[in-house]
Design a protein around this motif. Sequence first.
Motif, PDB file in Angstrom:
ATOM      1  N   UNK A 176       0.845  -1.196   0.000  1.00 34.69           N
ATOM      2  CA  UNK A 176       0.000   0.000   0.000  1.00 34.69           C
ATOM      3  C   UNK A 176       0.874   1.237   0.000  1.00 34.69           C
ATOM      4  N   UNK A 177       0.701   2.047  -1.035  1.00 31.82           N
ATOM      5  CA  UNK A 177       1.506   3.250  -1.207  1.00 31.82           C
ATOM      6  C   UNK A 177       0.612   4.478  -1.171  1.00 31.82           C
ATOM      7  N   UNK A 178       1.176   5.586  -0.750  1.00 30.95           N
ATOM      8  CA  UNK A 178       0.532   6.889  -0.864  1.00 30.95           C
ATOM      9  C   UNK A 178       1.412   7.723  -1.790  1.00 30.95           C
ATOM     10  N   UNK A 179       0.845   8.195  -2.898  1.00 24.45           N
ATOM     11  CA  UNK A 179       1.690   8.857  -3.899  1.00 24.45           C
ATOM     12  C   UNK A 179       0.867   9.789  -4.774  1.00 24.45           C
ATOM     13  N   UNK A 180       1.487  10.841  -5.313  1.00 25.16           N
ATOM     14  CA  UNK A 180       0.811  11.722  -6.260  1.00 25.16           C
ATOM     15  C   UNK A 180       0.791  11.109  -7.659  1.00 25.16           C
ATOM     16  N   UNK A 211      -4.276  33.769 -17.097  1.00 24.57           N
ATOM     17  CA  UNK A 211      -5.168  32.891 -16.356  1.00 24.57           C
ATOM     18  C   UNK A 211      -4.521  31.502 -16.278  1.00 24.57           C
ATOM     19  N   UNK A 212      -4.761  30.827 -15.148  1.00 27.59           N
ATOM     20  CA  UNK A 212      -4.038  29.587 -14.881  1.00 27.59           C
ATOM     21  C   UNK A 212      -4.974  28.397 -14.709  1.00 27.59           C
ATOM     22  N   UNK A 213      -4.512  27.274 -15.203  1.00 28.51           N
ATOM     23  CA  UNK A 213      -5.146  25.984 -14.936  1.00 28.51           C
ATOM     24  C   UNK A 213      -4.279  25.281 -13.899  1.00 28.51           C
ATOM     25  N   UNK A 214      -4.916  24.730 -12.880  1.00 29.90           N
ATOM     26  CA  UNK A 214      -4.169  24.137 -11.760  1.00 29.90           C
ATOM     27  C   UNK A 214      -4.527  22.656 -11.617  1.00 29.90           C
ATOM     28  N   UNK A 215      -3.595  21.758 -11.944  1.00 33.99           N
ATOM     29  CA  UNK A 215      -3.854  20.334 -11.706  1.00 33.99           C
ATOM     30  C   UNK A 215      -3.650  20.008 -10.226  1.00 33.99           C
ATOM     31  N   UNK A 216      -4.502  19.173  -9.671  1.00 33.17           N
ATOM     32  CA  UNK A 216      -4.359  18.779  -8.261  1.00 33.17           C
ATOM     33  C   UNK A 216      -4.163  17.267  -8.174  1.00 33.17           C
ATOM     34  N   UNK A 249      -2.411  15.829  -6.244  1.00 38.51           N
ATOM     35  CA  UNK A 249      -2.432  15.544  -4.807  1.00 38.51           C
ATOM     36  C   UNK A 249      -3.335  16.612  -4.183  1.00 38.51           C
ATOM     37  N   UNK A 250      -3.893  16.337  -3.013  1.00 41.52           N
ATOM     38  CA  UNK A 250      -4.872  17.220  -2.405  1.00 41.52           C
ATOM     39  C   UNK A 250      -4.183  18.428  -1.790  1.00 41.52           C
ATOM     40  N   UNK A 251      -4.316  19.570  -2.451  1.00 43.68           N
ATOM     41  CA  UNK A 251      -3.714  20.801  -1.942  1.00 43.68           C
ATOM     42  C   UNK A 251      -4.346  21.992  -2.655  1.00 43.68           C
ATOM     43  N   UNK A 252      -4.541  23.089  -1.909  1.00 39.20           N
ATOM     44  CA  UNK A 252      -5.124  24.292  -2.507  1.00 39.20           C
ATOM     45  C   UNK A 252      -4.090  25.156  -3.211  1.00 39.20           C
ATOM     46  N   UNK A 253      -2.813  24.889  -2.974  1.00 36.54           N
ATOM     47  CA  UNK A 253      -1.757  25.684  -3.594  1.00 36.54           C
ATOM     48  C   UNK A 253      -0.525  24.809  -3.749  1.00 36.54           C
ATOM     49  N   UNK A 254       0.450  25.300  -4.505  1.00 33.02           N
ATOM     50  CA  UNK A 254       1.700  24.552  -4.663  1.00 33.02           C
ATOM     51  C   UNK A 254       2.872  25.532  -4.681  1.00 33.02           C
ATOM     52  N   UNK A 255       4.032  25.077  -5.110  1.00 33.27           N
ATOM     53  CA  UNK A 255       5.232  25.893  -5.039  1.00 33.27           C
ATOM     54  C   UNK A 255       5.125  27.156  -5.891  1.00 33.27           C
ATOM     55  N   UNK A 293      -8.201  20.743 -11.893  1.00 32.10           N
ATOM     56  CA  UNK A 293      -8.502  19.398 -12.397  1.00 32.10           C
ATOM     57  C   UNK A 293      -7.884  18.350 -11.481  1.00 32.10           C
ATOM     58  N   UNK A 294      -8.325  17.116 -11.642  1.00 32.48           N
ATOM     59  CA  UNK A 294      -7.797  16.011 -10.836  1.00 32.48           C
ATOM     60  C   UNK A 294      -6.573  15.353 -11.452  1.00 32.48           C
ATOM     61  N   UNK A 295      -6.198  15.744 -12.668  1.00 34.62           N
ATOM     62  CA  UNK A 295      -5.078  15.073 -13.323  1.00 34.62           C
ATOM     63  C   UNK A 295      -4.342  16.040 -14.245  1.00 34.62           C
ATOM     64  N   UNK A 296      -3.096  15.705 -14.532  1.00 36.13           N
ATOM     65  CA  UNK A 296      -2.300  16.492 -15.479  1.00 36.13           C
ATOM     66  C   UNK A 296      -2.914  16.436 -16.871  1.00 36.13           C
ATOM     67  N   UNK A 297      -3.371  15.266 -17.278  1.00 34.92           N
ATOM     68  CA  UNK A 297      -3.907  15.105 -18.632  1.00 34.92           C
ATOM     69  C   UNK A 297      -5.146  15.975 -18.840  1.00 34.92           C
ATOM     70  N   UNK A 298      -6.035  16.007 -17.845  1.00 33.68           N
ATOM     71  CA  UNK A 298      -7.237  16.832 -17.958  1.00 33.68           C
ATOM     72  C   UNK A 298      -6.869  18.313 -18.011  1.00 33.68           C
TER      73      UNK A 298
END
Length: 310
Positions: A103-107, A201-206, A208-214, A232-237
Amino acid sequence: MLHSNILRKLDMQDLMVFLSIHEQRNLTLVSEALHVSQSTVSYCLKKLRSQFGDELFISTRSGMLPTRKAQAMHGHVQQILHQVNLCHDLPCFDPREAAQTFNLCAPEYFELLVLPHLMRAFRDAGLAVTVNVHKLDRELPGEALLDGRFDLAMCFGPGFHRLMSGLCSQVLMEDDLVCVMDRCSLPAQSHMDIQAYAARQHVYPTPWTSDSNMIDGWLRQHGLERQIVARTNSYRAALQLLQGTDQVLALPRRVLALLGQETWLGSCELPTALHGFSMDMIWSERADHDEANGWLREQIVKICAAQGLL
């Protein structure tokens, strides 16, 4: 390190011959006991005498008598072979003996770049290994790692997550971000300055669960904010939302190389003041001594090395 270069030519067979002569006192019996020719025994003895600067065994009517140096060496040589046997017999996890679930936890980053190669390697080797990947949350699942609910966690570094006591870490790979957009809205320069970047304007893939990133922290350091128009929930989307717009997406360079095959996609460099990031592997100190966990970590490192990620 060896005290003399001549000792580099010493091998296990030489030491076995030494112990057997000490026990048998007869070269013919040594040859029979070790299942080697008498000429091999004689050659090994010659090497031993040369390497240790002593006759070691004196040929007499009653047999090969050990010299004082040979007597002194005897216990040490026994210990050397004993330690070599211990190295050979160290416990080692064998996934072929039984089905194994991890069992792994990963982005999503890990799922895209590492997991497919890892599972393909398991399949090609005929291993009954199941890997369950859970989405990485805002906080590193430290308690779940410590109590064994998760075998490993993959997170971004350096310093994006607090590493609590009792956890170990290893950098798996390093990457940086690139600015992606519809090719029609690319700037004239190969780099986009920070003001122009923040104005888009920005598109933000998530993944992993976070409201912001670096990116957000980097902009705040310069007194700037960005307008996120879609999450979005994925990079591809996230990539698909860019077509026909002037919106931008900050994407890991390795992910762009994997997913950015559409002809309408374009990219430019972000300001060099934005630092890169790493993908770190986290596990508990208790799991550090678990053979199955250690085996999985080793397989992941092998995959990263084989794919040129490490």
